[in-house]
Structures are given as C-alpha cells and as structure tokens.
Design a protein around this motif. Structure first.
Motif, PDB file in Angstrom:
ATOM      1  N   LYS A   1      41.877  41.999  51.512  1.00 30.31           N
ATOM      2  CA  LYS A   1      43.263  41.784  51.923  1.00 30.31           C
ATOM      3  C   LYS A   1      43.417  40.603  52.873  1.00 30.31           C
ATOM      4  O   LYS A   1      44.445  39.933  52.881  1.00 30.31           O
ATOM      5  CB  LYS A   1      43.788  43.039  52.650  1.00 30.31           C
ATOM      6  CG  LYS A   1      44.318  44.115  51.751  1.00 30.31           C
ATOM      7  CD  LYS A   1      44.565  45.386  52.559  1.00 30.31           C
ATOM      8  CE  LYS A   1      45.868  45.311  53.313  1.00 30.31           C
ATOM      9  NZ  LYS A   1      46.937  46.053  52.629  1.00 30.31           N
ATOM     10  N   THR A   2      42.423  40.397  53.710  1.00 32.45           N
ATOM     11  CA  THR A   2      42.623  39.458  54.800  1.00 32.45           C
ATOM     12  C   THR A   2      42.008  38.088  54.547  1.00 32.45           C
ATOM     13  O   THR A   2      42.370  37.136  55.206  1.00 32.45           O
ATOM     14  CB  THR A   2      42.042  40.028  56.108  1.00 32.45           C
ATOM     15  OG1 THR A   2      40.697  40.448  55.841  1.00 32.45           O
ATOM     16  CG2 THR A   2      42.839  41.202  56.606  1.00 32.45           C
ATOM     17  N   THR A   3      41.064  37.999  53.632  1.00 35.69           N
ATOM     18  CA  THR A   3      40.415  36.696  53.439  1.00 35.69           C
ATOM     19  C   THR A   3      40.834  36.079  52.110  1.00 35.69           C
ATOM     20  O   THR A   3      41.661  36.599  51.389  1.00 35.69           O
ATOM     21  CB  THR A   3      38.879  36.831  53.464  1.00 35.69           C
ATOM     22  OG1 THR A   3      38.485  37.625  52.351  1.00 35.69           O
ATOM     23  CG2 THR A   3      38.408  37.460  54.747  1.00 35.69           C
ATOM     24  N   GLN A   4      40.205  34.945  51.803  1.00 36.87           N
ATOM     25  CA  GLN A   4      40.471  34.214  50.571  1.00 36.87           C
ATOM     26  C   GLN A   4      40.170  35.041  49.327  1.00 36.87           C
ATOM     27  O   GLN A   4      40.741  34.821  48.264  1.00 36.87           O
ATOM     28  CB  GLN A   4      39.585  32.951  50.540  1.00 36.87           C
ATOM     29  CG  GLN A   4      39.968  31.939  51.597  1.00 36.87           C
ATOM     30  CD  GLN A   4      41.263  31.227  51.244  1.00 36.87           C
ATOM     31  OE1 GLN A   4      41.445  30.811  50.119  1.00 36.87           O
ATOM     32  NE2 GLN A   4      42.171  31.138  52.201  1.00 36.87           N
ATOM     33  N   LEU A   5      39.245  35.990  49.487  1.00 33.89           N
ATOM     34  CA  LEU A   5      38.783  36.802  48.368  1.00 33.89           C
ATOM     35  C   LEU A   5      39.928  37.371  47.538  1.00 33.89           C
ATOM     36  O   LEU A   5      39.901  37.366  46.311  1.00 33.89           O
ATOM     37  CB  LEU A   5      37.931  37.950  48.922  1.00 33.89           C
ATOM     38  CG  LEU A   5      37.227  38.846  47.907  1.00 33.89           C
ATOM     39  CD1 LEU A   5      36.160  38.050  47.174  1.00 33.89           C
ATOM     40  CD2 LEU A   5      36.621  40.040  48.601  1.00 33.89           C
ATOM     41  N   GLY A   6      40.971  37.842  48.244  1.00 32.66           N
ATOM     42  CA  GLY A   6      42.073  38.495  47.554  1.00 32.66           C
ATOM     43  C   GLY A   6      42.849  37.568  46.641  1.00 32.66           C
ATOM     44  O   GLY A   6      43.628  38.025  45.810  1.00 32.66           O
ATOM     45  N   LYS A   7      42.624  36.277  46.793  1.00 35.04           N
ATOM     46  CA  LYS A   7      43.407  35.336  45.988  1.00 35.04           C
ATOM     47  C   LYS A   7      42.817  35.091  44.613  1.00 35.04           C
ATOM     48  O   LYS A   7      43.431  34.456  43.766  1.00 35.04           O
ATOM     49  CB  LYS A   7      43.546  34.015  46.741  1.00 35.04           C
ATOM     50  CG  LYS A   7      44.360  34.193  48.001  1.00 35.04           C
ATOM     51  CD  LYS A   7      44.734  32.884  48.628  1.00 35.04           C
ATOM     52  CE  LYS A   7      45.558  33.122  49.881  1.00 35.04           C
ATOM     53  NZ  LYS A   7      45.405  32.035  50.834  1.00 35.04           N
ATOM     54  N   TYR A   8      41.589  35.535  44.415  1.00 36.16           N
ATOM     55  CA  TYR A   8      40.945  35.281  43.126  1.00 36.16           C
ATOM     56  C   TYR A   8      40.533  36.583  42.454  1.00 36.16           C
ATOM     57  O   TYR A   8      39.341  36.832  42.234  1.00 36.16           O
ATOM     58  CB  TYR A   8      39.726  34.379  43.304  1.00 36.16           C
ATOM     59  CG  TYR A   8      40.059  33.113  44.048  1.00 36.16           C
ATOM     60  CD1 TYR A   8      40.782  32.094  43.403  1.00 36.16           C
ATOM     61  CD2 TYR A   8      39.696  32.938  45.364  1.00 36.16           C
ATOM     62  CE1 TYR A   8      41.124  30.940  44.101  1.00 36.16           C
ATOM     63  CE2 TYR A   8      40.037  31.779  46.057  1.00 36.16           C
ATOM     64  CZ  TYR A   8      40.749  30.790  45.415  1.00 36.16           C
ATOM     65  OH  TYR A   8      41.087  29.660  46.085  1.00 36.16           O
ATOM     66  N   PRO A   9      41.499  37.442  42.129  1.00 30.97           N
ATOM     67  CA  PRO A   9      41.128  38.740  41.570  1.00 30.97           C
ATOM     68  C   PRO A   9      40.409  38.625  40.231  1.00 30.97           C
ATOM     69  O   PRO A   9      39.490  39.391  39.961  1.00 30.97           O
ATOM     70  CB  PRO A   9      42.476  39.452  41.409  1.00 30.97           C
ATOM     71  CG  PRO A   9      43.490  38.368  41.389  1.00 30.97           C
ATOM     72  CD  PRO A   9      42.947  37.275  42.240  1.00 30.97           C
TER      73      PRO A   9
END
Lengths: 811, 811
Positions: free
Chosen positions: A413-421
């Motif tokens: 939710k908080t890092t860049q990770l969530g942008k590349y599902p």
C-alpha cells in the motif's frame, strides 16, 4: 451500479484524501481525535447515484412541502463509504410493511400486492439459490478443466478434463486410472513423446506458460474492469454486512469479473483457495438480485439480510452437496449474525443451490467421499502430546502468517510496489509454477493434496504415501497394522517437506495480490502436511520402538496404533484456527466429518492450543487484521471493551474545543444553516430548542439537510436565504411580507439516541454494537453536551488497545 | 437457598395478591394500564435473604458514608420476582475483573488470586459436567430399573433390570431375547406361574399398584419438599435466563427432589418425557455450583451464564453420548442465547458430562444405534403429499394440545382442582396404567416405542411391526421389497391406533401436573405413531395397487418403494414442531440423524407445514403459552413488534394521571423521601435537578434507597428526618447547627437510559430486548416526562396482540 467508471479509483483516492484531512486540518495534537466526521464532499454525482438507488426522478417530488407525502428523493439514502443507521433502516422497513398490510384491506389489487410482497422473499431465495449454485458449479468445472489444461489436452474433445477424458476410455487399468491414450500431455502433442528429458522440459515450459497466461489474464481483468474483485473479499463483506456502504463492491461487474478471474487464478496454480472469493460471489448474487424487488432495493438493512442469505446459501449448499469443506465452516461462521427467523430462507436458498450444483456438476458428489474420512482406530491419551504440538505449530504459523502478510500488504500500500500489480502477480506466478512443477505434491491441486493427506491408507491405495512394506498383510479383523515405511513413503516425506516450505513462504506473498484469492485451502494444506509428516513419524517411531515405555502399554506389535490421516486433520484444524481464530465452528465441523465423539478431544486440544498460542502473539484473526489495515469501521461483536472510560472522555467537542455545532428549532434562517453546512464537515447536526437551554429536540443529517434546502429553493415558491427554517410541528403565524418559512420537521430524526456524560464507555460500545447506531448524543443533566460517532468509538477502542487511532478512516 | 420454607407458598400467594392490587387500586378503567410496578412489600425477611446472597453482614459496613469503599450490603441485590438489570450486572462484573487485574500487579498473592479467578470458570465447568453427567446417568439407570420393576424382578439380584438380568443368562435364544428364567414376573413370584387369566390379572394388578405407588411418592415429595420441582421447568428457566429472579427455583432442594421424583414419574408409566426436567436439573447444577465461586455467586448475569452452560453441558453431553435425541434439540434451541465466546466452556462441560455419562451408564451407548437410522431407499416426489399431510396433522395436534392443555391448566389454577394435586396425579396414573397394560405399545416405555417406530424392518427383526408375509424374500441387491402385511402388522396397526388415541388424550392432562414432566417424548411418540400408520398404509397401497397412475411410474412390483420408518420420523418432527415451534433446529437434527441430503426435503416440508398450520391456529409454542399463563415477564427475542405506537403512548404517567414522582438532587429531606417511599410502590425514582426544570440527573432504586436510609439512620451520627439528601457530587457548605446531610450519590445510577417521547415503540422494544433493560426514562425536548418499565412494555405488547394486559404479573 452503473457508474462503474467512477468507482474504480474511488476507494484509493478517497482513502488518501480523508486521511490527509485527518492529519492536516486539525488544530490539536496528533494524540487528539479528529474533530471531523469524514464525509466525502457532495458533488454533482449524487443525483445520478440517487436516481439509480431510488428509482424515481427529482421531477416527481411534491410541491407542497408542508404536507409532504412522497419523500424527497435522496433523503434517507447514504453516501459511499458511510455507515448506515440500522435503527432507521429497520423502522423504514416496518413502516413499509405496515402500509402494505393496511392497504391490503382496501382493494383486491392491493391484496395481491401484499401477497406478492410477502412471497417475493421466497422467490428471491429461489433465484439466489439458482444463480449462486450455477456459478459455483461453473467455477468448479472450469477450474478443473483449466488446471488440467496446464498439463495436456484431451483428443476426444478439448472440453474434457483429465478425469473425464479417461472416464470412458477402454484402455484404463485400475492401477493407472490417470493414464489413457486419449489424454495427451503437451510434449506428446508437440514432440510426440512423453519420455525423456526434452519432453519433460516441454511439459515444464508449457506448464509455466499456461500459469503465466492465466495469471496475466486474471490480474488484467481485475485491474481494468473491477478493482473490487481482488482478494478474498471477506474483510469488506464483514464490514458491509455490519452496515458500511461500499458502492459497487457487490455489483454486477464485480460478480462477472470475479467469477472469471477466480477460475483463472485457481487454474494458474497459485497458492490460493476459492472459498473466500466464492463467498464474495454469492454475496454479489444476493445483492444484485435484490434490485429486482422493490422491497429489498430501497432498504439497506434488508439488502444486507438478503446478502447474508446469498452467503449462507452457497456455504450450506456447497456443504450439502459436499463440494468443499471450507464453505461449510464459513456458513457456521457467519450464520450467527442475522436473526434466527431468516434462517429458514437461507436454508431454502441453500437447498436450491445444492440441487443446482449437483445437477450441473454430477462429479462434485465424489468429493464428499474424498473429504469424508471415517477413522476407526481409537487414539491414546499419550497422543495428545503430538496433537498439542500440532496446535502450537498451527498457532505459531497463524500468527507468523498474519504478521508477515500484513507487513507485506502494508508495504504494497505504501511503496512503489502497489503500482505494478500485474508484474507482481506474474513474478509470484512464475516462481510458484517453476518451483511447483518438479514436485508432484505441489503440482496437484491443493484440495486434492489435502484429501490425499486426510486419507487413511487402505488396502487398495496406490498413492506413494501408502507405499508401506508388507502392504497386503492384514491383521486379524481385516485391519491394516502399523507397518514399516517403504521407499515411496520416504520420498513422499521429502517432497511433502519441500511442499510445506514452499506453501508457507509463497502464501504470504500470494494472499492480498490483485487477484481473487482465498486462504482456507492453503492454510489447511500447511496444517495437513505438517500433521501427516508428524503422523508418519509417530507411526514409524511406534513401529520400530514399540517396546519403549510410552508405547508398550497400548501399542503392541502388529497393531494399528497410529492413524497418520487423523494427524493431518488435526493439523489442518490447528492451522485454520490459527489464521482465522474461529475455533468452535471448526471443531464442530471436523467432528461431523470424522463422525464420532472419539476424535473431538484431539481436535479440540489442537484448536484451542492453536488459538491460545496465536492469540498470545497477536489478538486479531487475518480478516480482522485486514479490516484494520484498510481502516474500515467494523465493531467486533465478540470483543468486550474492558477499560473504565466514560462517554465524556470520548465525545466531541473535547474540553478545549469550541462548542458543539447545533441548529435551533425555530430561529435560524436558510442562510445561517447554509453557513453552518459550508463551514463544517460533520455528517449531522443536533437540533435544540435554543442555544441557551441546549434542550435536545432531534438530529438532522447533513445530507438530508442539503438535499432538502436545495430542493426547496428550486421548487418551493419564495424560499430565500432569509427564510426561517422550522423544525417544530407548527410554525407561528407570520406577519405579512416576510419570506415564506421552510418546514423541515419531516427530515428530523425525533428519536436520537442519548446517553449521559457519565455513562461508562463499555455500555456505549455495547449500545453501538447491539443497536447498530451511527451516532449517539451525550447529555449532562438534560443539557446537550456532545456527540459520539461510530468512528469516535472505534478510534477510542484503537487508542485503548495501543493502536493508531488514525487508522480508522471511515465513518 | 436456605429459606425454603418461605418459598413454598410464596409463588401463589404473591401472585394472587399482586393481581388483586392490579384490579382494585387503579382509579382508571380496566383498559388503562396499571400505574404501579408491582414490587412485593419490603418486609423483615429481606435482610435474611440478603445475607445469604452477599456473604457479609450489615455490621461490616463502613461508617464513613461519604467515602464509601465497601458497598452497603443489600444495595445492588434484587427482590424475589423481579427482573435484573443486565447492564448494571455486566458493568459490575467488568469492574470486578478490572480491579483484580489491576491488583494482580501489586503482589504475588493478588496475582495468584487473579489467575485462580480466571481459571475458576473452567473448574466450574468441570464440576458442572461431572455433576450433571452423573445425575443424568443415575436417573437413566434408576428409571430403567424401576420401569422394569413394575413387571417383575430379577432373582439373580434385585438390582438388575430386565435387560441386564437376561444379559448373562445362558438360557436365552436370539429370538426371545427378553425371556430368561432369571427374570420373574410378579405372577411367577406370587402364584408361581406366568400362564392363564389369573396370572395376567396378578401382573395387571401389580403393574397398576407399582405405578400408583411411584406416582404417589413423586407427587408427595414435590408437594412437601419442593413445589418448584414440578412440571418441565422450561418456561420458568426461559424466564430466569432472560433475567427474572425466582429464588429457590434453581436451588438444591429443587435439584434433589426433582432428580428423585423424575425417576418416579418416568417409572410410573405416565405419558411424559424426561428431557425437559433434565434440563431443569442441569440448570440447578449450574446455579448451585456457582455458589462455590465468589466470581459467580454475587453476579446475577454471570450466574445466568453458568446456568446456561449447565443446560448446554447436559444437552450436548447427552447428545454426544447418544443418550437421547430430545436433549440434542434442546441444546440447539438454547445455545443461541448467550455470547459465542462462552460456547467453548459449554462445550468443555458437555464433554465432561458425556464422558461421565458414558462411564456411569455403559449401555447408554446402544441407544445411539436405536435412534440412529440410516435409510437407503430414495423417496419419490409424490410422497410429499403424505409428508405434508403429516405436517398438517402435526400442526393441528400441536395447536389442539396447546389450547386444551392451557385451558386445563387454567382450570387447575382457578378452580378447586388445584387444591388436590395428589388425588389428581393418582387418578391420572390409575387411568393411564389401567389402559396401558393390555396394549404392548403403551406398556413399553415411550422412548423404546419411538425407536421401534423409526426402525425400518430388516431381515432379522422379530417385532410384530415387521411381521410381513414372505419375510425372507430379498430382491436382487439384498433389499427387502415392499411386501403384503402379515397378521402381526395388522394387529400392530390396531394397537398403535389405540395407543395414539390414548397418548393424545392423556398427555393433555398429564403435562402440568405437580410432578416433573417433559413433553418431547410424548409429542414425538404421537407423531411417530401417526407417521408409521400412514407409512404402512402407503406401503400396502403401493403394493396392492402398483398399477395405479400415481405409483406405476416409480414403484414397480417387488421394489422397495416406501419406507414406513421414514414416515414415522417425519411425523415425529411434525408433531414436535407443532408443539414447540422450533422448526429449524429440528430439521437440522433430523437431517443429521438420517445423515443425508435425501431426506431433508420431506422433513422440511413436514416441519414447515406443521409450523404454518399451528401458527395459524395460535401464535405461541407450548412454553411461551405457559409463560404467559403464569404471567412471567419474558420478552420474546424473535417476535418483531409491528405496531406504530410511540413511547408516549406507553409511558407512565398517562395524560390524565398525576405527575411523575421524582426526587430532586439537593432539596429533599430524609422525611420527604420517606414519605414518597411510603406513598408509592414504584420500584425506582428518577432524580432531577429541580421540579421546575425537570432535567434528569439519574435514577435511584427504591430498594437501594430504603436500605441506605435505614443504614444511615442506624450508623451515621446525627442523620435525622430533617437531614437533606444530596445526590450531587459536592454538597454546599452548611451553616452550623443544621443536621448533617446524607449523601447518596453512590447509589444513584448516573447513566439511566432515556428515549424521547416520539420514539417508536418498536425501537423501544428493541432496546429493552437487546440491552436487557429494566426501565427506561422518557424525555421531551430535554425534560423528563415519564418512565417505561419492562412490565409496561410487556403489557403494551399483550394489549396490541389483543391479549389481556393484566396477565403480566411481575416486573
């Protein structure tokens, strides 16, 4: 449901905006509670939304505001991400019911209407049963077929799955039921052989390729069409059923996309189950079908009731038709939520669903046998030690899983990770598929694995797990005694151990990705593997060391002392209990499955140990943890509030804050009220006799107020900014040439709940929980003093539990 | 519990006195509600009672009333026949818990105390399980033995029952399991023969004699020692668990006498079951064992929780050990009452009870087999017609039974009949015994009869019901086809028809007599007989007319089309549903018994038809009807209140009445208050800021007020009649030489529940039900206007349902 485009991003955008508000706009310190009830700004979209929810347009509203028969459209509805008022909704339903009953005496047509109204509930149940049963059946069949598609295809007809394909084949022997010439693996199709390293690599490659394709399709569909279709949906459904509104979460797009992507996700071989998402699908069915019936469409409380029926129908239905174990447990878990009266209807819907499911999927029946295991060997008191060890394992695993999974989800939710599902899903799928293929226990579907682990080895079992030496020596009485393990068992042990590690690790990263994913099957698999490993270990120990003191009193040579299948079942119960913390229902179900008093003590011991261990490491189950992670306003029904605070410690305004914003019943003009509305963001205002006396008259909702004033300005002749708003029953006679008054008593809630400032918070929490309140006013010696909203209560509970009170986002 | 002598007559005497008051003292018309909350007069006995409930004497109370640490003894307890305040009781328990937790950090001793406090719940459960399990086992064994005693005695040892006696005999053939030389009928003992008319008369005579003796003993014991031990106890337990106080109803004398007389009553051959009374016995166990633990002794809410555990323990325990079917249904019925959290404990107690029961009564196990029937023949859609007919029969019988039984019980209460309980019991016993002996189906115990009726005829069955022609012809597949009935079946049909009539008639007069009597077994017997009769009829119809259009599509000659045992089971479910109206749990249980989805539709169809038919003829189940007959204050949890009345229509004072009696917070003297107390009979008084403002401060209970004033006059120096009573936090400085003030803020409930006068009654009813309130204050625009008590609510509900509102006797 028709503004899907709007909903797509709304959850996230709204969430961030409201939490920003919380952090920035408050003059007090961070410790202080937020003063505001975070109401999303009323924009132009409301009218569109209302139309779809009310069925009528604004044009139909009555011009005579004083004798308003028809309610103003929009009054009595809710904004997205708000909590409903159960008391109000229930009252409205009862009013409606009374009206129909009274009218039914007037004319034949009204009588027919009344009868059809009463009957519509049953018709709705029939439809829900049919729809959810069919969907469950379809999902089952398609997932089966697509899982097999990863390995090969049937030349008889591509629509047959492996089992079906070989079902009618004449070339099948009993020993090798799975091998028939009609079924071709990919290597047979491509390089015309199934032997050799190259064929293996081709199969391997095709397996991974299909898995990636399925996963890619699933995540893309979810991302593009229905962002709400991801995850298990259980935390959100728990919150929605408790009275929260998330528009579109149970809508038709979610239903369609979730059904399709669930099949894809399950087939892709990821470590996830289909029980949780199936519950979401069933709830969607219930909610959507509500729209066909006036009675249910307009009432949020009624809709929630029907949604629960949908849920129960699938849970009970699947358990009746014996499809999955997990659904059964789910049914028990949720069924205590709504009044007993409605259980009949759930039951009826469940019957319909079960029959539908059976007629769609005739092979589903055989699953019952797979999961239904009857053990005959009694257990010995000493065995409680390994059972409790399994309980400890389950508890530890549960707590560990919840912690790591929540940490990972927070990171997402908080890092860049969530942008590349999409990339995330593809990477996890690739890793899972690459690691899974070489190991037969990871390659097979998880529910098959579980049933194999639960199974006690019989005479005819050909699986590796049953490859004992002296396989066909039966003792007197036809029992199979404990025997030394053969090569097959040893290799199975190694493979199972690897499977266990893979499942433990990969499930943490899988649950919470942007695809539909349930948790029941993976949890049970972890527990069952651990249990089976321990069980086989115990069995061999008892066989080789039956002269040890702990064994020799009860386990003579050549006797059947240890049942590894029972250990697997106990382990599964322990892990499921550790993750979900629903121990009682679990034991009841497992008890039914094993069908005897004999095994209830092992199951209970393991489940209780697991719960205690897990509770010691963290109070929440996985679903509650996700609810908190998302900041939903969910008031746990069981948890007792144990702190000695008073209502005055929680209410707003706090001591140093400005006074409570109130409206007076007969002295404010339209302009005054509009100023109050624009200067505050509260979701409602108390109405008092006068500012001096602070005697409470009622409570009016911001939303209703705005709509009514807007409506009056448009329709009612002469209502201007200097018009006085009256909340009283009769407005005094006015001198001529004053602007006409605006009477708003009809939108005033005349029975707001009040407590005194000295009421203990435990009682306040109890009232909120049991009556489903949204807000409660606080008085001192008859004077209005403040207000407590559900959000305040939740924040207070969070604060008392040393959690971050700002994690509660919605009201 | 030690003032048994007082309690004996109190129920009746109090009841008549309070209803007299209701009728005489009210100035308004009969339609008007009673103004009073009928509080029994406070007499000298209160102190004695309080002592036994509080453990401490008055002498220990603190002299410093202002800084009262220790509560005044008596404050916070309740009078007999009053309703408890759940909110207050729960708060008290939480306060207690908090105190112990806080103290536990101070010293090791306190820590041990805290741990033992937490553990005491489990210990209590263990004890309850042990005690209730042992009692159930003892009752079971004794009833068995004494039932057989009516027919004869074992020469091997008089303590053997018939089955035991022939168990070890060498002279027993498989065909005649019941006949062995060791077992002597009374004629064999007295005139040394078992043949001929004279022997028959001797046996007949002895049978009736024993029955009369048992019945006489039972009714005498009940009458002399424990009047509360009569009946099933279920209506009272439902009321007590909902928060009513009946001292001694769950006391040790009731336990002892009920245990003994239950055995006697069952053995006497009367048409009654032991399930209901067993529930009462289990509740007594729970309640009595509470007294061993401080935590539970002092808290009425906690005690009720434990009592429910007792109840559940026996219900689940018996069902686990398979003793009786009825208990199982009971468990489900009640288990939804208390929070899920405590289910674990119930479960634990149940396990202990089951193990105890098993170890005491090893033959109980075989009963499971008796009731557990696995049918294999599928049913046909056409059979729904007879099943629904059975449902209609069940509903009609249920409604008829409730009406006639209630009418008879009312006659017993109001006429001379009630004064001669012993004669009544003896007459009914004599009639039952005389009519029962000649018919083998009435002579055998009712639970044996039911299991025989449920049983599907196998190859080896030797009973008359299975005396078909061509008994040993099996069809292909080993099934027994439908066969023509033999002589045995025809004579059995006649005897069963007579049994049916006898049971229907005699049960009406039996249930409600002054002996322990349950209703489950007789109801099920009536349904099972009717079902079996219909089933055999259908079977013969299908056999002889298999060419009829309705049969020929599915019932070919030589096939097993109809299962009479299934009809018996469906009939039993229908009748049980008709009497108790607990349909869902019923179907679930029956479903478990038959163990398949196949039979759930027949059971559901019959149970629902039965409920609908019975509901159409009268809304209440038998227990609710008895609750109403006795005027207990029981607020049904399920029933929705559907009328559109407002709080102001229900509250007192009514429009023409004098104003509400209130106390002021700082201007009344002791004398003023004592005048108010002596002139009214209200059970509590609101405290306001001043009479002019009518701003509510709190609520004080009459009982607490009397005790506190009495105590202050005795202990506190200088409190005289002119002392001013202060309910405020700080009393103003007084000029010298005025009498000392009396501060009573500590007995003031500072968080009384309030609703506005315009609150719909449906919401008020909901609040009372969900929060367990005793009274609720009514305000209008912040001014105190009136009060609504639980009794007012119940009276209003009764009035709205066109029932006599004066039937609600207690508060």
């Amino acid at each position: 449901m028709d503004n899907r485009g709007f909903q797509q991003g709304s959850l996230n955008s709204f969430r961030s905006s409201s939490s920003d508000e919380d952090l920035m706009d408050i003059p007090g310190t961070a410790m202080d509670f937020s003063m505001r009830d975070d109401v999303p700004p009323l924009d132009g979209e409301i009218e569109g939304k209302d139309k779809s929810y009310n069925g009528g347009g604004i044009g139909s509203s009555n011009r005579m505001m004083d004798f308003l028969e028809e309610p103003i459209p929009g009054v009595g509805t809710y904004d997205d991400f708000n909590t409903i008022d159960w008391v109000r909704e229930k009252s409205r339903d009862r009013d409606r019911h009374r009206e129909i009953t009274n009218k039914s005496k007037e004319s034949t047509w009204a009588l027919i209407h009344s009868v059809s109204d009463a009957f519509s509930g049953w018709l709705l149940m029939l439809l829900i049963g049919l729809l959810s049963g069919s969907l469950a059946g379809l999902i089952d069949i398609s997932a089966h077929w697509m899982t097999d598609l990863k390995e090969g295809i049937c030349t008889e007809g591509f629509w047959f799955n492996h089992e079906h394909c070989c079902w009618n084949s004449e070339h099948v022997t009993f020993e090798d039921r799975d091998k028939c010439p009609e079924w071709n693996s990919w290597s047979q199709l491509i390089i015309s052989t199934d032997e050799g390293a190259f064929a293996y690599i081709v199969n391997y490659f095709m397996y991974v390729l299909w898995a990636l394709l399925f996963a890619f399709l699933a995540v893309s569909l979810v991302k593009v069409f229905a962002p709400y279709a991801c995850g298990s949906g259980i935390p959100e459904i728990k919150t929605i059923l408790s009275g929260f509104i998330i528009r579109g979460y149970l809508g038709k797009w979610t239903l369609i996309i979730k059904t399709i992507t669930l099949v894809l996700a399950v087939s892709s071989g990821l470590s996830l189950g289909k029980e949780g998402p199936l519950v979401h699908v069933a709830c969607c069915c219930g909610n959507i079908l509500c729209h066909c019936f006036n009675k249910y469409r307009k009432n949020e409380a009624k809709r929630r009731e029907v949604t629960t029926h949908g849920l129960n129908s699938l849970s009970f239905g699947e358990s009746l038709s014996g499809t999955t174990l997990g659904m059964r447990i789910w049914g028990l878990y949720v069924s205590y939520y709504f009044p007993l009266k409605t259980l009949w209807r759930s039951f009826f819907a469940a019957l319909v669903a079960a029959f539908t499911l059976r007629s769609i999927n005739p092979f589903g029946n055989s699953r019952l046998v797979l999961f239904y295991v009857e053990f005959h060997t009694p257990w010995h008191l000493f065995e409680l030690v390994p059972f409790i060890l399994l309980g400890i394992f389950g508890g530890l695993w549960g707590a560990l899983f919840i912690r790591t999974n929540i940490a990972w989800c927070r990171k997402r939710k908080t890092t860049q990770l969530g942008k590349y599902p999409v990339i995330e899903v593809l990477v996890v799928t690739a890793i899972t598929a690459i690691l899974a293929f070489p190991n037969e226990y990871t390659r097979m579907s998880t529910s098959e694995l579980i049933s194999e682990l639960f199974n006690d080895c019989g005479l005819l079992d050909s699986s590796k797990l049953c490859d004992y030496e002296n396989r066909f020596n039966t003792s007197k009485g036809g029992e199979l005694p404990d025997r030394p393990a053969g090569v097959g068992v040893y290799s199975a042990m190694w493979q199972l151990a690897l499977t266990l590690i893979l499942k433990i690790v990969i499930t943490i990263f899988t649950f919470g990705m942007k695809i539909p994913s349930g948790l029941f099957i993976p949890s049970m698999a972890v527990g069952a593997i651990a249990g089976r490993l321990l069980g086989v270990g115990m069995e061999q120990l008892a066989y080789y060391h039956h002269d040890w003191a702990i064994f020799n009193s009860w386990c003579s040579q050549g006797a059947d002392c240890i049942t590894p299948g029972l250990y697997a079942m106990v382990g599964a119960a322990a892990c499921l209990g550790g993750v979900t913390r629903m121990t009682v229902s679990l034991v009841v179900i497992m008890f039914e499955l094993t069908g005897g008093l004999e095994y209830i003590v092992p199951l209970m011991a393991a489940a209780m140990t697991s719960k205690w261990v897990a509770d010691a490491l963290g109070r929440e189950g996985i679903y509650d943890a996700h609810i908190r992670l998302n900041g939903y306003p969910f008031l746990e029904a069981k948890e007792e509030f144990a702190h000695k605070t008073l209502a005055m410690d929680v209410m707003k305004p706090r001591r140093n804050d400005p006074l409570l914003t109130v409206l007076t019943q007969d002295s404010m003009t339209v302009e005054d009220v509009e100023t109050v509305i624009s200067e505050t963001t509260y979701s409602g205002f108390p109405v008092v006799v006068s500012r001096e006396s602070q005697r409470l008259v009622g409570f009016v909702l911001r939303r209703d107020l705005i709509i009514s004033i807007e409506n009056a300005r448009k329709k009612q002749d002469g209502v201007v900014s200097t018009s006085i708003i009256y909340f009283t029953e009769h407005s005094p006679p006015m001198p001529p040439y004053t602007p006409p008054t605006l009477k708003l008593r009809n939108i005033l809630d005349l029975s707001p709940f009040t407590v005194t400032d000295l009421t203990p918070m435990e009682i306040v929490v109890d009232i909120f929980r049991k009556l489903g309140l949204r807000q409660c006013l606080v008085t001192h010696n008859g004077r209005l003093l403040g207000i407590i909203t559900k959000k305040d209560v939740l924040k207070h509970i969070a604060q008392m539990a040393n959690q971050d009170p700002d994690s509660i986002l919605f009201n």
